[in-house]
Design an enzyme around this catalytic site. Structure first.
Site, PDB file in Angstrom:
ATOM      1  N   CYS A 113       0.814  -1.228   0.000  1.00 20.82           N
ATOM      2  CA  CYS A 113       0.000   0.000   0.000  1.00 20.82           C
ATOM      3  C   CYS A 113       0.843   1.273   0.000  1.00 20.82           C
ATOM      4  O   CYS A 113       0.330   2.364  -0.239  1.00 20.82           O
ATOM      5  CB  CYS A 113      -0.944   0.001   1.188  1.00 20.82           C
ATOM      6  SG  CYS A 113      -2.034  -1.417   1.190  1.00 20.82           S
ATOM      7  N   HIS A 254      -3.188   7.170   3.162  1.00 26.37           N
ATOM      8  CA  HIS A 254      -3.665   5.926   2.541  1.00 26.37           C
ATOM      9  C   HIS A 254      -5.056   5.619   3.095  1.00 26.37           C
ATOM     10  O   HIS A 254      -5.290   5.695   4.292  1.00 26.37           O
ATOM     11  CB  HIS A 254      -2.675   4.805   2.868  1.00 26.37           C
ATOM     12  CG  HIS A 254      -3.168   3.453   2.502  1.00 26.37           C
ATOM     13  ND1 HIS A 254      -3.779   3.188   1.293  1.00 26.37           N
ATOM     14  CD2 HIS A 254      -3.162   2.274   3.187  1.00 26.37           C
ATOM     15  CE1 HIS A 254      -4.111   1.908   1.249  1.00 26.37           C
ATOM     16  NE2 HIS A 254      -3.756   1.339   2.385  1.00 26.37           N
ATOM     17  N   ASN A 284     -10.272   0.161   0.173  1.00 22.39           N
ATOM     18  CA  ASN A 284      -8.804   0.235   0.216  1.00 22.39           C
ATOM     19  C   ASN A 284      -8.265  -0.246  -1.134  1.00 22.39           C
ATOM     20  O   ASN A 284      -8.398  -1.427  -1.464  1.00 22.39           O
ATOM     21  CB  ASN A 284      -8.313  -0.648   1.366  1.00 22.39           C
ATOM     22  CG  ASN A 284      -6.799  -0.713   1.464  1.00 22.39           C
ATOM     23  OD1 ASN A 284      -6.074  -0.276   0.573  1.00 22.39           O
ATOM     24  ND2 ASN A 284      -6.308  -1.278   2.553  1.00 22.39           N
TER      25      ASN A 284
HETATM   26  O1  UT7 Z   1      -3.806  -1.234   3.632  1.00 19.70           O
HETATM   27  C1  UT7 Z   1      -2.742  -1.742   4.368  1.00 19.70           C
HETATM   28  C2  UT7 Z   1      -2.917  -1.593   5.785  1.00 19.70           C
HETATM   29  N1  UT7 Z   1      -4.155  -2.183   6.225  1.00 19.70           N
HETATM   30  C3  UT7 Z   1      -4.718  -1.691   7.275  1.00 19.70           C
HETATM   31  O2  UT7 Z   1      -4.231  -0.732   7.805  1.00 19.70           O
HETATM   32  C4  UT7 Z   1      -5.942  -2.394   7.835  1.00 19.70           C
HETATM   33  C5  UT7 Z   1      -5.870  -2.380   9.346  1.00 19.70           C
HETATM   34  N2  UT7 Z   1      -6.942  -3.093  10.006  1.00 19.70           N
HETATM   35  C6  UT7 Z   1      -8.232  -2.714   9.965  1.00 19.70           C
HETATM   36  O3  UT7 Z   1      -8.615  -1.828   9.255  1.00 19.70           O
HETATM   37  C7  UT7 Z   1      -9.189  -3.424  10.897  1.00 19.70           C
HETATM   38  O4  UT7 Z   1      -8.449  -4.201  11.803  1.00 19.70           O
HETATM   39  C8  UT7 Z   1     -10.235  -4.330  10.188  1.00 19.70           C
HETATM   40  C9  UT7 Z   1     -11.261  -3.458   9.472  1.00 19.70           C
HETATM   41  C10 UT7 Z   1      -9.542  -5.256   9.219  1.00 19.70           C
HETATM   42  C11 UT7 Z   1     -10.990  -5.160  11.224  1.00 19.70           C
HETATM   43  O5  UT7 Z   1     -11.573  -4.307  12.209  1.00 19.70           O
HETATM   44  P1  UT7 Z   1     -11.374  -4.610  13.754  1.00 19.70           P
HETATM   45  O6  UT7 Z   1     -12.147  -3.613  14.480  1.00 19.70           O
HETATM   46  O7  UT7 Z   1      -9.899  -4.668  14.010  1.00 19.70           O
HETATM   47  O8  UT7 Z   1     -12.057  -6.018  13.912  1.00 19.70           O
HETATM   48  P2  UT7 Z   1     -11.449  -7.387  14.463  1.00 19.70           P
HETATM   49  O9  UT7 Z   1     -10.604  -8.022  13.406  1.00 19.70           O
HETATM   50  O10 UT7 Z   1     -10.848  -7.182  15.809  1.00 19.70           O
HETATM   51  O11 UT7 Z   1     -12.767  -8.233  14.634  1.00 19.70           O
HETATM   52  C12 UT7 Z   1     -13.802  -7.808  15.531  1.00 19.70           C
HETATM   53  C13 UT7 Z   1     -14.987  -8.735  15.335  1.00 19.70           C
HETATM   54  C14 UT7 Z   1     -14.617 -10.216  15.310  1.00 19.70           C
HETATM   55  O12 UT7 Z   1     -15.667 -10.946  15.925  1.00 19.70           O
HETATM   56  P3  UT7 Z   1     -15.549 -11.423  17.455  1.00 19.70           P
HETATM   57  O13 UT7 Z   1     -14.308 -12.239  17.539  1.00 19.70           O
HETATM   58  O14 UT7 Z   1     -15.468 -10.145  18.255  1.00 19.70           O
HETATM   59  O15 UT7 Z   1     -16.795 -12.181  17.644  1.00 19.70           O
HETATM   60  C15 UT7 Z   1     -14.593 -10.551  13.850  1.00 19.70           C
HETATM   61  O16 UT7 Z   1     -14.858 -11.903  13.603  1.00 19.70           O
HETATM   62  O17 UT7 Z   1     -15.601  -8.467  14.061  1.00 19.70           O
HETATM   63  C16 UT7 Z   1     -15.718  -9.686  13.329  1.00 19.70           C
HETATM   64  N3  UT7 Z   1     -15.596  -9.386  11.912  1.00 19.70           N
HETATM   65  C17 UT7 Z   1     -16.664  -9.104  11.153  1.00 19.70           C
HETATM   66  N4  UT7 Z   1     -17.970  -9.011  11.417  1.00 19.70           N
HETATM   67  C18 UT7 Z   1     -18.786  -8.693  10.403  1.00 19.70           C
HETATM   68  C19 UT7 Z   1     -14.482  -9.333  11.165  1.00 19.70           C
HETATM   69  N5  UT7 Z   1     -14.793  -9.009   9.900  1.00 19.70           N
HETATM   70  C20 UT7 Z   1     -16.140  -8.876   9.875  1.00 19.70           C
HETATM   71  C21 UT7 Z   1     -17.042  -8.543   8.857  1.00 19.70           C
HETATM   72  N6  UT7 Z   1     -18.343  -8.460   9.159  1.00 19.70           N
HETATM   73  N7  UT7 Z   1     -16.644  -8.281   7.593  1.00 19.70           N
END
Ligand code: UT7
Length: 327
Positions: A113, A254, A284
């Site tokens: 990225c 980004h 993204n």
């Molecule tokens: O471009 C290069 C750099 N990339 C980035 O900078 C991306 C950085 N990361 C992020 O943007 C975020 O971490 C994400 C958007 C990828 C994820 O958000 P988060 O708030 O960190 O969520 P998480 O991975 O901690 O997951 C929280 C919950 C989980 O459920 P439980 O374990 O709390 O029951 C996931 O299973 O959200 C769940 N989850 C979803 N739920 C509905 C993960 N993806 C989804 C989804 N829809 N698409």
């Protein structure tokens, strides 16, 4: 003092749009989760015949047209991409063929990225080295081809697009790229990577079945590193130019996650009104996200001559970097 000046910008995205509601029918997710956790409402997805190089070509032609520069006068083409048409030839060479930039040399930069910011930094050095040179700097991706459409952790995030700028090495003046700042930390590569397709894990039926040619990310770990690194490198760039946050007219980070952008802006003390955001419409798009946003802000007349623009990128590798431009 010699400076690289941006004379034109362009961008392209496939016409097909995939909304959050469409994704609700593909994986276990919701529009509400995607909007609140990421800020994405829709993304552009390529259809048959659209490629990274075709989007890069369209974006480049727009940048050339705005600059009033003919493809035959282009000296160099550099493309930031992680989703090239093929591993060989490089995407830049295909753009060179497509636009008829006969005298240009072309290559790709592989920095996830941060690809566009890396490419811009490399181009800046070349442009200052050879005055009056014309350089196309492109960020282009078809992330849809390396997205695991069964993995809700990642498939809701990504989109396809390309953005380009035409850079010119000007002998003097106070406009242009003021400084570039790049960093990497390969020790954290596993947090964001594509396991298959390279020499460690070459293409095979098993790899394809497991979709190991797709992006794998430990999102919340990447999130923390992204906020810290984007903040630190932007502060370094401001300090190097003796700028305060008030001097920044436009902050173009980004577009990975609206929550990352807001946290970084807050830490930098740049009000959200001066942060250019279009993640809601594109998702993204990796290397393409900054040049697509820059082109939009430019064509909408939001960025004015003399404005200070801060670009800030973070991606797999890890790689990150910032660029300060006086427009
Ligand atoms: O471009 C290069 C750099 N990339 C980035 O900078 C991306 C950085 N990361 C992020 O943007 C975020 O971490 C994400 C958007 C990828 C994820 O958000 P988060 O708030 O960190 O969520 P998480 O991975 O901690 O997951 C929280 C919950 C989980 O459920 P439980 O374990 O709390 O029951 C996931 O299973 O959200 C769940 N989850 C979803 N739920 C509905 C993960 N993806 C989804 C989804 N829809 N698409």
């Amino acid at each position: 003092m010699a400076r690289s000046v941006i004379l034109g910008t362009g961008a392209a995205a496939p016409s097909k749009i995939l909304t959050n509601q469409d994704l609700e029918r593909i994986v276990d997710t919701s529009d509400e989760w995607i909007c609140t956790r990421t800020g994405v409402k829709q993304r552009h997805i390529a259809e048959d015949g659209e490629t990274t190089s075709s989007l890069a070509t369209e974006a480049s032609l727009q940048a050339l047209e705005m600059a009033g520069v003919s493809p035959e006068d282009v000296d160099m083409i550099v493309v930031g991409t992680t989703s090239p048409d093929m591993y060989m030839p490089n995407t830049g060479a295909l753009v060179q063929k497509n636009i008829g930039a006969h005298k240009a040399f072309a290559f790709d930069v592989f920095a996830a990225c941060s690809g566009f910011v890396y490419a811009l930094s490399v181009a800046d050095k070349f442009a200052k080295d050879k005055l009056n040179s014309k350089i196309l700097v492109i960020g282009a991706e078809l992330l849809s081809t390396i997205t695991d459409w069964q993995d809700r952790n990642t498939c809701v995030l990504f989109g396809d697009a390309a953005g380009a700028v035409l850079l010119s090495g000007e002998p003097k003046g106070d406009r242009g790229i003021l400084s570039t700042h790049l960093r990497s930390d390969g020790s954290l590569w596993e947090l964001l990577h594509i396991p298959g397709g390279g020499c460690v894990y070459p293409p095979s039926a098993e790899m394809a079945e497991k979709r190991d040619y797709c992006i794998r990310m430990q999102g919340n770990e990447v999130f923390k590193h992204a906020v810290r690194s984007l903040t630190d490198i932007a502060k370094e760039a401001l300090k190097a130019n003796h700028f305060s946050p008030d001097d920044v007219d436009w902050f173009i980070p980004h577009q990975a996650n609206i929550r990352i952008m807001k946290q970084v802006a807050e830490r930098l003390e740049i009000p959200i009104e001066r942060v250019y955001v279009n993640i809601d419409r594109y998702g993204n798009t990796s290397s393409a996200s900054i040049p697509v946003a820059l082109n939009e802000a430019n064509r909408l007349g939001r960025i004015k001559r003399g404005d200070v623009v801060l670009l800030d990128a973070f991606g797999g590798g890890f790689t990150w970097g910032a660029v300060i431009i006086r427009w």
